[in-house]
Write a protein that holds these residues in place. Structure first.
Motif, PDB file in Angstrom:
ATOM      1  N   ASP B 259       0.831  -1.218   0.000  1.00 62.20           N
ATOM      2  CA  ASP B 259       0.000   0.000   0.000  1.00 62.20           C
ATOM      3  C   ASP B 259       0.859   1.259   0.000  1.00 62.20           C
ATOM      4  O   ASP B 259       0.442   2.311  -0.479  1.00 62.20           O
ATOM      5  CB  ASP B 259      -0.919   0.016   1.234  1.00 62.20           C
ATOM      6  CG  ASP B 259      -2.006  -1.047   1.124  1.00 62.20           C
ATOM      7  OD1 ASP B 259      -2.225  -1.549   0.002  1.00 62.20           O
ATOM      8  OD2 ASP B 259      -2.614  -1.374   2.169  1.00 62.20           O
ATOM      9  N   TYR B 260       2.056   1.154   0.581  1.00 62.09           N
ATOM     10  CA  TYR B 260       2.941   2.330   0.645  1.00 62.09           C
ATOM     11  C   TYR B 260       3.202   2.901  -0.743  1.00 62.09           C
ATOM     12  O   TYR B 260       3.347   4.093  -0.918  1.00 62.09           O
ATOM     13  CB  TYR B 260       4.288   1.964   1.280  1.00 62.09           C
ATOM     14  CG  TYR B 260       4.172   1.377   2.658  1.00 62.09           C
ATOM     15  CD1 TYR B 260       3.625   2.123   3.708  1.00 62.09           C
ATOM     16  CD2 TYR B 260       4.617   0.082   2.927  1.00 62.09           C
ATOM     17  CE1 TYR B 260       3.530   1.586   4.984  1.00 62.09           C
ATOM     18  CE2 TYR B 260       4.526  -0.460   4.202  1.00 62.09           C
ATOM     19  CZ  TYR B 260       3.972   0.298   5.218  1.00 62.09           C
ATOM     20  OH  TYR B 260       3.879  -0.241   6.472  1.00 62.09           O
ATOM     21  N   ASP B 263       0.365   5.151  -2.016  1.00 60.29           N
ATOM     22  CA  ASP B 263       0.422   6.460  -1.352  1.00 60.29           C
ATOM     23  C   ASP B 263       1.544   7.324  -1.937  1.00 60.29           C
ATOM     24  O   ASP B 263       1.373   8.508  -2.185  1.00 60.29           O
ATOM     25  CB  ASP B 263       0.666   6.289   0.161  1.00 60.29           C
ATOM     26  CG  ASP B 263      -0.509   5.595   0.838  1.00 60.29           C
ATOM     27  OD1 ASP B 263      -1.613   5.575   0.246  1.00 60.29           O
ATOM     28  OD2 ASP B 263      -0.325   5.063   1.953  1.00 60.29           O
ATOM     29  N   LEU B 264       2.675   6.675  -2.114  1.00 62.34           N
ATOM     30  CA  LEU B 264       3.826   7.412  -2.654  1.00 62.34           C
ATOM     31  C   LEU B 264       3.519   7.940  -4.057  1.00 62.34           C
ATOM     32  O   LEU B 264       3.809   9.100  -4.378  1.00 62.34           O
ATOM     33  CB  LEU B 264       5.060   6.491  -2.699  1.00 62.34           C
ATOM     34  CG  LEU B 264       6.349   7.095  -3.255  1.00 62.34           C
ATOM     35  CD1 LEU B 264       6.830   8.254  -2.384  1.00 62.34           C
ATOM     36  CD2 LEU B 264       7.445   6.030  -3.352  1.00 62.34           C
ATOM     37  N   ASP B 266       0.655   8.669  -5.331  1.00 56.67           N
ATOM     38  CA  ASP B 266      -0.264   9.809  -5.193  1.00 56.67           C
ATOM     39  C   ASP B 266       0.471  11.082  -4.831  1.00 56.67           C
ATOM     40  O   ASP B 266       0.172  12.156  -5.342  1.00 56.67           O
ATOM     41  CB  ASP B 266      -1.268   9.527  -4.058  1.00 56.67           C
ATOM     42  CG  ASP B 266      -2.547   8.941  -4.604  1.00 56.67           C
ATOM     43  OD1 ASP B 266      -2.637   8.768  -5.835  1.00 56.67           O
ATOM     44  OD2 ASP B 266      -3.443   8.667  -3.786  1.00 56.67           O
ATOM     45  N   GLU B 267       1.444  10.952  -3.931  1.00 58.90           N
ATOM     46  CA  GLU B 267       2.189  12.134  -3.488  1.00 58.90           C
ATOM     47  C   GLU B 267       3.027  12.721  -4.611  1.00 58.90           C
ATOM     48  O   GLU B 267       3.025  13.926  -4.829  1.00 58.90           O
ATOM     49  CB  GLU B 267       3.112  11.777  -2.319  1.00 58.90           C
ATOM     50  CG  GLU B 267       2.406  11.625  -0.987  1.00 58.90           C
ATOM     51  CD  GLU B 267       3.370  11.137   0.097  1.00 58.90           C
ATOM     52  OE1 GLU B 267       4.544  11.538   0.081  1.00 58.90           O
ATOM     53  OE2 GLU B 267       2.929  10.328   0.950  1.00 58.90           O
ATOM     54  N   LYS B 270       1.088  14.526  -7.396  1.00 60.57           N
ATOM     55  CA  LYS B 270       0.101  15.516  -6.934  1.00 60.57           C
ATOM     56  C   LYS B 270       0.113  16.808  -7.771  1.00 60.57           C
ATOM     57  O   LYS B 270      -0.918  17.222  -8.299  1.00 60.57           O
ATOM     58  CB  LYS B 270       0.378  15.826  -5.460  1.00 60.57           C
ATOM     59  CG  LYS B 270      -0.557  16.834  -4.823  1.00 60.57           C
ATOM     60  CD  LYS B 270      -0.299  16.902  -3.309  1.00 60.57           C
ATOM     61  CE  LYS B 270      -1.087  18.021  -2.649  1.00 60.57           C
ATOM     62  NZ  LYS B 270      -0.366  19.300  -2.606  1.00 60.57           N
TER      63      LYS B 270
END
Lengths: 314, 290, 109
Positions: B259-260, B263-264, B266-267, B270
């Motif tokens: 899952d990390y 998230d990464l 997405d960051e 951005k």
């Protein structure tokens, strides 16, 4: 050396660690250089999320390199400050972590969007560079030497910042509007970068008499505006109405300084502004989280060199 | 391994050849990009200012290598947004070692991860020196030259941190956690395509032999630093061909990720999304024109 | 033992390496250096450092500045007229440094 002699001799790069400088000089120089060094670190701390958020691979590389340079400037400056014999680098970094270390007003504000990055990287760095260029002839030789290298590198930062601004202002209408909104938010802070007029500034007189500081806040701000207002306009940014800026016949500008929020400025100067405090505290957490590594390296150094470490402070 | 026949340029590859070249490049480029992305987390957070400058430099080197490998994928008509910014996160091929986040202050993780990664990087880039795909082989020398600093840097930190009981315990913890993920550096993407990569001579060592060479290097080094390595209790020469390692559920290579990673992803995408971008700004010369 | 000698021409300048002396300790090294390396050359200050304390890494061992393209670090890469004179001065210094760096890499300097 007594203070009168210092004032008489206070030319560019005049004093070095081998001179017996009076305490007033060493303290004033430490305060000034420590502030400068802290600002490099806190500026980099503010910009670091945008290494991750850069919207192209090559922009990411440039942003990483820029943040790396700022840390490098901090390294040079803390060494120049350490050489005055008042504080060690670790003491200064601890002061920064504990909220006692002061730094530039602009780095107390949060930065949330990519469109804000050129506000720092072009305008604030441009303003900083103006000041740094004059400090190449400061009277404390190690400080001047640090400025040689800082100014050598800084041209990349300003041009990189300008490139990001140019890209935004030639991009979609949405990007242009976002950039304009960011500019309006940052503009008063950028003008305050140089601090209040000199009569309100407490430390100016002495620093100038002993050759640490070469130009007044007013002179620096004027030089900055003369260059950067036309630049902003060239890229299509509209200069906000507040503070009122009047153009003189000779092409220079006058700023209605009393329209700026000096209460906020002085609150920031005391490290009492909320977003800035958040920045200070989260950097403190990061610094403390790796304290164990520094301890381990200190032990290593101790084993290798015992009490006579060649890295011992000046 | 017999020297394979030289492959033609990107436009003249057969579909099967092209698929193999692309897969190999994704392995390389995605690893470098994602691990660099993680390394930059240490900027302005490293233990000292000097170590901060070094970790920034290493991140930039790895990103620069990713840039060279992605550029070779652009030969096939892709552009940077296809390869990075608008690509599905679930399509990426990097090893899961690269995507794991760093715990706050966990410099031991950085040291161990970069040690394990850079030794693997050295082995696999070495195996590209004699690649049958000239576009790839031509770029190896520059990349390899920058790996020297990375390996020396990681080894130096590793040795020094292991001198103290306290910091060695942290390093041991990182080794225990990261070693299974590091093994995924040698996991196959698709068995059939990996076999084709070897048959075509795109690399001169296969995944298993590279893993063996890597273990032969890292296990004795870790042990001599006073660290305990589970796998080191295996028969001599760490004969990996006959041993099942416990790999993590997600290897990355087969597009399974933690899952990390999401998230990464997405960051780092951005701004690109917020600005509504459809292209990525290039500021440097094309690598072919350097 | 051998001591490396660094001379500063005038106040504010950098100390640059100018040679070495044999001497049994730091005080004697300074005395010898003063005569050997500063009796004629303009000198404001001298440093002496034990040779054994000097670490070295050179182009035999490493490629300073890296081998892959790092042009993103340089002002010249950003194709704009410098915004201010101090930016232009910085860019000039960088252009000169990069020219010299390339010359070293190419071995014709």
């Amino acid at each position: 050396m007594d203070l009168e002699t210092v004032k008489e001799r206070a030319g560019p790069r005049e004093f070095s660690p081998k001179d017996d400088m009076p305490e007033e000089y060493r303290k004033a120089a430490t305060r000034m250089i420590q502030f400068h060094a802290n600002s490099e670190i806190m500026g980099a701390y503010l910009e670091r999320p945008f290494i991750r958020q850069a919207p192209s691979l090559e922009r990411k590389l440039a942003f990483s390199a820029k943040v790396q340079d700022e840390l490098g400037h901090g390294q040079l400056l803390y060494r120049a400050a350490e050489s005055l014999g008042i504080k060690t680098r670790q003491e200064m970094l601890d002061e920064l972590a504990n909220g006692q270390g002061k730094f530039l007003n602009c780095f107390h504000y949060p930065m949330e969007s990519w469109v804000e990055t050129p506000m720092i990287a072009f305008f604030v760095d441009g303003a900083a560079m103006r000041r740094q260029a004059t400090l190449k002839s400061t009277s404390w030789e190690p400080y001047a030497h640090a400025m040689d290298k800082v100014c050598f590198e800084e041209g990349f930062h300003v041009k990189h910042g300008e490139a990001v601004l140019h890209e935004l202002m030639t991009g979609s209408k949405k990007e242009q509007e976002m950039a304009q909104a960011a500019f309006e938010k940052w503009w008063p802070r950028i003008i305050q970068f140089f601090g209040p007029t000199d009569k309100q500034s407490t430390h100016h007189g002495f620093a100038s008499e002993v050759g640490l500081k070469k130009m007044s806040n007013d002179e620096l701000r004027r030089a900055f505006l003369n260059t950067y207002i036309p630049k902003a306009e060239k890229y299509g940014l509209v200069i906000p109405d507040t503070p009122t800026i009047e153009k003189n016949d000779d092409g220079t500008y006058n700023v209605a300084e009393d329209e700026l929020d000096w209460d906020e400025f002085f609150q920031i100067a005391k490290n009492e502004y909320e977003p800035g405090l958040g920045q200070i505290d989260s950097r403190k957490k990061a610094q403390e989280a790796v304290a164990w590594v520094r301890e381990s390296m200190d032990n290593h150094e101790q084993r290798l060199y015992g009490g006579t470490s060649p890295q011992a402070a000046d | 391994m017999a020297a394979a026949q030289q492959l033609p340029g990107p436009q003249d590859l057969t579909d099967e050849q092209r698929e193999a070249v692309e897969m190999l490049l994704y392995r390389l480029a995605d690893d470098e990009f994602v691990i660099a992305e993680r390394y930059t987390e240490w900027q302005v957070r490293a233990p000292t200012i000097e170590s901060d400058l070094s970790v920034a430099n290493i991140a930039q080197d790895e990103l620069g290598h990713a840039r060279l490998w992605y550029d070779l994928l652009e030969d096939f008509g892709y552009e940077e947004p296809d390869l990075i910014w608008e690509r599905e996160a679930g399509d990426w091929r990097h090893s899961t070692l690269c995507e794991l986040p760093f715990g706050e202050g966990d410099w031991a993780d950085f040291v161990v991860r970069s040690y394990l990664y850079d030794e693997a990087e050295f082995v696999r880039v070495k195996a590209l020196e004699g690649s049958s795909y000239p576009r790839l082989a031509d770029r190896v020398e520059k990349v390899l030259a920058e790996e020297r600093y990375h390996r020396e840097h990681a080894r130096s930190w590793l040795e020094r941190l292991c001198e103290d009981d306290d910091s060695r315990a942290r390093v041991q913890d990182a080794v225990d956690r990261l070693l299974p993920y590091a093994l995924t550096l040698f996991s196959p993407t698709d068995e059939e395509i990996e076999a084709r990569i070897d048959e075509l001579g795109l690399r001169t060592e296969n995944l298993l032999s590279m893993r063996e060479a890597w273990l032969d290097e890292v296990v004795p080094t870790l042990e001599s630093a006073g660290l305990h390595v589970e796998e080191a209790e295996l028969p001599e020469q760490y004969d990996v061909h006959h041993v099942d390692f416990d790999l993590p559920d997600e290897t990355g290579r087969d597009q399974s990720h933690t899952d990390y990673w999401f998230d990464l992803f997405d960051e780092f995408t951005k701004s690109y999304r917020e600005l509504g971008r459809h292209s990525a700004m290039k500021i440097m010369k094309d690598p072919d024109d350097e | 033992m051998i001591w490396e000698v660094f001379r500063q021409k005038k106040a504010g300048d950098y100390h640059t390496h100018c040679g070495n002396v044999h001497a049994p300790d730091r005080e004697m090294a300074l005395l010898f250096a003063e005569v050997q390396h500063a009796r004629r050359m303009p000198t404001n200050s001298l440093w002496v450092v034990p040779k054994d304390e000097i670490g070295e890494v050179d182009t035999e061992d490493v490629a300073f500045g890296g081998t892959t393209d790092k042009s993103y670090r340089w002002a010249m890469t950003y194709n704009f007229e410098a915004a201010a004179e101090e930016v232009a001065a910085s860019e000039d210094e960088q252009a000169e440094a990069e020219r010299q760096r390339k010359a070293v890499v190419d071995g014709d300097d």
